[in-house]
Scaffold this active site. Structure first.
Site, PDB file in Angstrom:
ATOM      1  N   LYS A 138       0.850  -1.192   0.000  1.00  0.00           N
ATOM      2  CA  LYS A 138       0.000   0.000   0.000  1.00  0.00           C
ATOM      3  C   LYS A 138       0.885   1.241   0.000  1.00  0.00           C
ATOM      4  O   LYS A 138       1.880   1.289   0.743  1.00  0.00           O
ATOM      5  CB  LYS A 138      -0.933  -0.016   1.219  1.00  0.00           C
ATOM      6  CG  LYS A 138      -1.985   1.111   1.201  1.00  0.00           C
ATOM      7  CD  LYS A 138      -2.982   1.003   2.366  1.00  0.00           C
ATOM      8  CE  LYS A 138      -4.014   2.125   2.338  1.00  0.00           C
ATOM      9  NZ  LYS A 138      -4.988   2.028   3.432  1.00  0.00           N
TER      10      LYS A 138
ATOM     11  N   SER B 222     -10.029   2.260   2.288  1.00  0.00           N
ATOM     12  CA  SER B 222      -9.060   2.962   1.466  1.00  0.00           C
ATOM     13  C   SER B 222      -8.040   2.046   0.784  1.00  0.00           C
ATOM     14  O   SER B 222      -7.441   2.458  -0.205  1.00  0.00           O
ATOM     15  CB  SER B 222      -8.291   3.967   2.331  1.00  0.00           C
ATOM     16  OG  SER B 222      -7.504   3.306   3.308  1.00  0.00           O
TER      17      SER B 222
ATOM     18  N   SER C  28     -10.514   0.065   6.495  1.00  0.00           N
ATOM     19  CA  SER C  28      -9.819   0.174   5.210  1.00  0.00           C
ATOM     20  C   SER C  28      -9.122  -1.089   4.714  1.00  0.00           C
ATOM     21  O   SER C  28      -8.704  -1.140   3.565  1.00  0.00           O
ATOM     22  CB  SER C  28      -8.795   1.319   5.259  1.00  0.00           C
ATOM     23  OG  SER C  28      -9.459   2.553   5.186  1.00  0.00           O
TER      24      SER C  28
END
Lengths: 486, 476
Positions: free
Chosen positions: A76, A151, A175
């Protein structure tokens, strides 16, 4: 079986057996990434990946290293990686090449993994759809018109679409779990403090927690073994010993008690999702688990509580993005005020600015008690509800998201968007470990099942999830996509 | 109208730890710009603070000697404001739960003792420095100081004059140095004072509107700034005006205070507990351990100097008033244990005079305690006279070497051979028959003339005691 549908354990065995080299495996994934039209990645680090792959092949040839040597993963873009752009999907950090490694990055490097690239996400992890990224939207591999969730949307898509063996994620209000749910993969948010936050760009420090996003619970256990542990660079990381999370995966879960919070099954829950959750509960009953209804009365306040605390913390955390030392700086500032004002106005996206403003307001003189302090009190009450519940049950089960993935661009009102986080926020507010595992499909879109455990019960959560996955095949389903041809 | 002054001080003492309060970067003063700023000090995305435990122990030491309540659970907060030399956009400080609670110390002004209350003391980090005069149009930032540990010590509004404020500030300054928690170096900014000042008509209970004087880095300036501000407020009130609550800056060059920002312009700091740091938990054992190992404090040292070394109250007071002075004196005693009084005289006399004259801190003295001690030895063992000693001191100050080296190269060794001295005396007596007659007729004062002549003839090296004895014997 093609390489990109294999689990970590299978890939590791294949590498050790010489079925394929790590360089071959890495090239395969890189090829798939470059042929993908899902926009899962912000940066693809081909050269670095191949360098790491060659190093991994050397290790494997010498018979050294652990199960994760040479496993290609997607990182990420919120974790700092030395020499690689680390943007948190913000224009603000579009020019930020990190000079240091996050602890998670460091641990994965030490274990000789192969980083394929950095994944797309909501800007500074603020969002539930990955639509707030400066680098464009990410598409759900099950239906390109749908959001992947957020997210950690890019990470979820990378795993679901076979663009990486696994991915890292971070979870502040859902997320990891929500995109895992909407993309049909396994995602684990550990207990707060289990994984170091050092080098993970902070959104809301008291809620942020990193975890693995994988194909299976077993893979999640393997990755968590490397990610977890005390870090002297993070004062909030726990000294609690790290068990081998793979050790008890196959233990029987017979006799376990599962709690169903009645607040998680309100009328807001989509009926298609509800039916898959109920079916999953039946599977558990078949495994010898008893089911009990419980109540988490304060969980109904989770949304307002979260949307005070997280913005308060982020309004302060993001102050360092000021155009002075790194990141975006406006052109020709005429004075200091102008430098701050325009750099931040131009560098941050809408949602980030909204949350900074909410937080700044809530912390202001005269409002602090009514907002921040009140929210902290409710946060305690929410934790207390869980304490009471875990006196009666071993694991709490419910939906992750009230609906399956929705159409890209369909939710424009921020409050409507915030409401979709209703089932995931409580675990963050209480700091509890929680997972999302595939529980079937509703109108061809994945439905995720949420498991919430008591503090430090990752082992039990993974064991429970693994037994469920031994019983079901939802986690083995893959979207039919063009990348499959690559 | 008669006015009463009310003063409270906020003192920032930089704690003398090797590394910063929340990072591993060094704290040494005067290093190349930005060479002591690591990723944490630069506030790069993702970095986290980790508390330097040494700062906690130093704060506890201070709390113990001011009889304060040590808060065994204390909390770090974020004080949010934007400034380029504040990299995170917030300063980590302590608001509601400081490490040190209420305490007190005693000061003495004009032989009168007074207790000053200390409201609190808390740990916080310093900001970096903005340098405005390096480039024409741009401001430069040096983050070496960012994250340096500070103990902010807040007094009650208990002081009633600039003199009391100075006495209080000096007392705290001495204490932090004795405790070895701060080097107290005011020029380098390790010890800074902000003063809150208001005045009210004598007899009125309600405090007047106060102003805050910021960033004063010497006791001399502190006294001047306070007195200027008292006068300014008095002038305003006596003209029927009103004092505005504001922060004012002292300008030493123009000898004035001027407005920096008013209450309206003050920041809303939006304090909240720093979620990156856990509350600090201090065990009773740690407090007990620190208490056991507290160093000797000025009062105790003074008492010991009087009782064990036989120094006067006055001497002991001066020597213990600054830790540097006391340390210097005690180092001298190590090689000169039987000459406490003589050592004290040299420290308070020649050495202090020279330090004062050249405005040098005792830490930077060109004459080490060992070297001065050697000089005192040469006086006490009769090698040189006290008078020659003063010349040697000046030579040592000028860097001409140790006492022994200077004695040897300049041939300053005292003449103590009675035969040699007698020969010189005989010659002088023979040449000055008139003065001999005067002496013999009872003019005792004329003896000084002979001493002077003999010293001239020996370039001051004749042993004065021996010379006196021999002169008397020969003249009578």
């Amino acid at each position: 079986m093609v390489m990109h549908t294999k689990t970590i354990a299978e890939l590791s065995a294949g590498l050790r057996a010489g079925d394929f080299s790590c360089v071959e495996l890495t090239k395969h994934y890189l090829n798939r990434i470059h042929n993908s039209d899902l926009n899962a990645f912000i940066s693809v680090t081909d050269d670095l990946a191949l360098r790491q792959a060659r190093a991994a092949d050397d290790k494997i040839a010498k018979g050294e290293g652990g199960i994760l040597v040479g496993i290609p993963y997607a990182h990420k873009d919120i974790f700092c990686s030395t020499g690689v752009k680390t943007s948190a999907a913000s224009k603000m950090l579009d020019n930020f090449i990190s000079p240091y490694d996050a602890t998670v990055s460091h641990k994965l490097n030490q274990a000789n993994l192969v980083m394929l690239g950095k994944t797309n996400m909501d800007e500074f992890a603020m969002g539930s759809t990955t639509e707030s990224s400066y680098y464009g939207k990410t598409h759900n591999p099950w239906d390109r018109k749908k959001i992947p969730g957020g997210s950690s949307g890019g990470s979820a898509v990378a795993v679901a679409a076979g663009l990486s063996a696994f991915a890292t994620g971070t979870d502040t209000g859902g997320s990891i779990r929500q995109p895992a749910s909407l993309c049909g993969i396994t995602g684990l948010k550990p207990t707060y403090g289990r994984v170091s936050r050092y080098g993970m760009i902070a959104y809301a420090s008291s809620l942020d927690q990193a975890g693995p996003m994988t194909k299976t619970a077993q893979d999640a256990a393997i990755v968590l073994n490397v990610m977890a542990g005390f870090d002297k660079k993070d004062s909030t990381s726990a000294t609690q010993a790290v068990p081998d999370y793979t050790k008890n995966l196959n233990n029987s879960i017979q006799g376990l008690t599962i709690g169903l919070p009645k607040e998680f099954f309100s009328t807001d829950l989509d009926s298609g999702v509800a039916s898959k959750i109920m079916a999953a509960i039946k599977e558990f009953e078949a495994l010898g688990v008893s089911v009990k209804e419980i109540s988490l009365p304060n969980s109904t306040y989770a949304i307002p509580t979260y949307y005070i605390i997280a913005p308060c913390e982020c309004s302060s955390n993001l102050s360092r993005m000021d155009g002075v030392r790194f990141g975006y700086r406006c052109d020709n500032p005429k004075d200091l005020q102008d430098l701050y004002l325009r750099s931040r106005t131009e560098g941050f996206g809408e949602e980030v600015k909204r949350r900074i403003m909410i937080g700044t307001f809530a912390l202001s003189a005269g409002y602090y008690d009514a907002y921040y302090l009140k929210a902290q009190k409710i946060r305690h009450s929410i934790s207390d509800d869980f304490k009471t519940a875990f006196g009666k049950v071993d694991i709490i089960i419910g939906p992750v998201s009230p609906t399956t993935a929705w159409d890209l661009g369909s939710i424009k009102d921020p409050v409507t968007m915030y409401l979709s986080d209703i089932y995931t926020l409580s675990a963050n507010l209480a700091g509890l470990p929680s997972m999302s595992i595939p529980a079937g499909f509703s109108q061809n879109l994945p439905v995720g099942l949420q498991l919430i455990g008591n503090y430090w019960s990752e082992e039990r959560l993974l064991n429970t999830a693994h037994k469920f996955q031994m019983q079901t095949d939802f986690h083995q389903k893959t979207p039919q996509r063009s990348e499959a041809m690559a | 109208m008669k006015w009463e002054t009310i003063i409270g001080l906020e003192i920032h003492a930089q704690l003398n730890t090797k590394s910063k309060i929340f990072s591993a970067a060094g704290t040494e003063f005067g290093q190349a710009q930005n060479s002591q700023a690591c990723a944490v000090d630069l506030a790069l995305p993702g970095v986290l603070p980790v508390l330097n435990e040494a700062t906690v122990e130093k704060a506890i030491k201070f709390g113990l000697v001011i009889d304060a309540h040590i808060n065994q659970r204390n909390v770090f907060d974020r004080k949010n404001y934007f400034y380029p030399d504040l990299p995170k956009g917030y300063q980590i400080s302590q608001l509601d739960f400081p490490i040190i609670g209420r305490g007190k110390i005693e000061i003495t002004v004009a032989n009168t003792s007074k207790t000053i209350g200390i409201t609190r003391a808390h740990l916080e980090e310093d900001a970096g420095k903005s340098i405005h005069d390096l480039y024409d149009d741009d401001t430069a930032i040096d983050l070496n100081r960012a994250g340096t540990p500070l103990l902010e010590i807040v007094s009650d509004p208990d002081m009633r004059s600039a003199k009391e404020a100075i006495a209080y500030a000096k007392k705290i300054h001495t204490l932090v140095q004795y405790l070895d928690i701060s080097d107290g170096n005011m020029q380098q900014g390790s010890f800074r004072c902000d003063a809150n000042i208001s005045i009210r008509p004598i007899g009125q209970e309600k405090f007047g509107v106060r102003t805050e004087l910021k960033n004063i880095n010497s006791f001399k300036f502190l006294e001047r700034a306070i007195n200027l501000e008292i006068q300014r407020q008095q002038d305003i009130l006596e003209d029927g005006g009103a004092v505005v609550q504001e922060t004012r800056l002292f300008d030493a060059l123009k000898n004035e205070t001027r407005s920096m920002r008013s209450k309206e312009e003050a920041n809303d700091y939006r304090y909240f507990p720093d979620p990156d740091l856990l509350p600090v938990e201090i065990s009773a054992e740690l407090i007990a351990k620190i208490k056991q190992n507290l160093p000797e404090l000025p009062q105790q040292k003074k008492a010991r100097f009087i009782a064990e070394l036989g120094l006067s109250d006055y001497d002991a007071n001066i020597l213990t008033s600054q830790k540097g002075l006391a340390d210097y004196f005690e180092t001298m005693l190590k090689s000169n244990p039987d000459n406490a009084k003589l050592c004290a005289n040299w420290v308070m006399g020649e050495l202090s005079a020279a330090l004062n004259k050249y405005q040098i801190e005792i830490q930077n003295t060109p004459i080490s305690a060992q070297n001065l001690s050697l000089l005192v030895c040469r006086i006490s063992d009769g090698t040189i006279s006290g008078k020659i000693g003063k010349d040697i001191f000046q030579a040592m100050w000028a860097g001409e070497g140790s006492a022994d080296e200077i004695i040897a190269t300049k041939g300053l060794k005292q003449m103590s051979d009675s035969g040699q001295i007698e020969a010189i005396i005989d010659k002088i007596i023979a040449e000055h028959t008139q003065q001999v007659a005067q002496f013999k007729s009872g003019n005792e004062k004329i003896l000084g003339f002979f001493v002077g002549q003999a010293m001239k003839a020996t370039a001051g090296k004749a042993n004065p005691k021996l010379l006196n004895e021999l002169l008397r014997a020969k003249l009578s």
